[in-house]
Design an enzyme around this catalytic site. Structure first.
Site, PDB file in Angstrom:
ATOM      1  N   CYS A  33       0.838  -1.212   0.000  1.00 11.61           N
ATOM      2  CA  CYS A  33       0.000   0.000   0.000  1.00 11.61           C
ATOM      3  C   CYS A  33       0.867   1.254   0.000  1.00 11.61           C
ATOM      4  CB  CYS A  33      -0.924   0.021   1.216  1.00 11.61           C
ATOM      5  SG  CYS A  33      -2.055  -1.367   1.273  1.00 11.61           S
TER       6      CYS A  33
HETATM    7  C1  BEZ Z   1       0.527  -4.570   1.817  1.00 12.48           C
HETATM    8  O1  BEZ Z   1       0.091  -3.492   1.472  1.00 12.48           O
HETATM    9  O2  BEZ Z   1       1.727  -4.833   1.765  1.00 12.48           O
HETATM   10  C2  BEZ Z   1      -0.381  -5.655   2.293  1.00 12.48           C
HETATM   11  C3  BEZ Z   1      -1.562  -5.309   2.946  1.00 12.48           C
HETATM   12  C4  BEZ Z   1      -2.377  -6.321   3.408  1.00 12.48           C
HETATM   13  C5  BEZ Z   1      -2.046  -7.652   3.189  1.00 12.48           C
HETATM   14  C6  BEZ Z   1      -0.884  -7.969   2.506  1.00 12.48           C
HETATM   15  C7  BEZ Z   1      -0.050  -6.959   2.043  1.00 12.48           C
END
Ligand code: BEZ
Length: 211
Positions: free
Chosen positions: A45
């Site tokens: 994210c």
């Molecule tokens: C991420 O943004 O890295 C992420 C968020 C939730 C689950 C897995 C990855």
């Protein structure tokens, strides 16, 4: 029921990192992108919001307003923006919506319980100036989105809203377009003065009309 293309994008009022807004009023007559991310302070994210921020000029040039949303609260968003700016070498200037009560996530069906019952998946809604949904995408949490692809599809959506053309596989701005089947050859001659190439009666290419 899940939102479908052509549906009116649900309106809502929410707190964001740029102040409280009413979504439709904030969109005004612009195009909009509303995209969800699963959680703040997560690696994928962080890169996605950084990538979006760096494309600000591209979105502005196309009159597209972008807003992100997750079920985290506003204090979490504010703190995380500092990390995004630091690690992605950018300055986030678009609103990140706080949705701790899942009002937006529910209205847009962004929580897919068989994937995760708490966090949102990576949804994308592209909304036209008429507030109707023009395109949706859904990615799992483990796969970051390609934001250049969002620019590419915006170019196609805006072009095909204006001219009676469609865009072929892997099209990008400036490539030849396809004349929509409802346009007869005689009409195509007037509508597309640059001419057209007829490969099959149903497959006719013309240069991009507004270039
Ligand atoms: C991420 O943004 O890295 C992420 C968020 C939730 C689950 C897995 C990855």
């Amino acid at each position: 029921m899940a939102l479908r293309l052509g549906d009116i994008a649900p309106d809502f009022t929410a707190e964001t990192t740029e102040g409280t807004f009413s979504f439709h009023q904030w969109l005004g007559t612009s195009w909009g992108i509303l995209f969800s991310h699963p959680a703040d302070y997560t690696p994928v994210c962080t890169t996605e919001l950084g990538a979006t921020s760096k494309l600000k000029t591209e979105f502005d040039n196309r009159d597209v307003k972008v807003a992100a949303v997750s079920v985290d609260d506003i204090e979490s968003h504010r703190g995380w923006v500092g990390d995004i700016n630091e690690t992605q070498k950018t300055t986030v200037e678009f609103p990140i919506i706080a949705d701790p009560d899942r009002i937006v996530a529910t209205a847009y069906d962004m929580i897919h319980p068989n994937a995760d019952d708490k966090a949102t998946v990576r949804s994308v809604f592209i909304i036209g100036p008429d507030k109707k949904i023009k395109l949706t995408l859904t990615y799992p949490a483990s796969t970051g989105r390609n934001f250049q692809e969002l620019i590419r599809v915006i170019d196609s959506l805006q072009l095909t809203a204006k001219f009676r053309v469609a865009t072929p596989a892997d099209w990008k701005a400036g490539d030849d377009c396809i004349i929509t089947p409802a346009v007869k050859d005689a009409e195509a001659e007037t509508l597309f003065p640059k001419g057209f190439r007829k490969v099959k009666p149903y497959l006719r290419y013309t240069p991009q009309p507004d270039r």
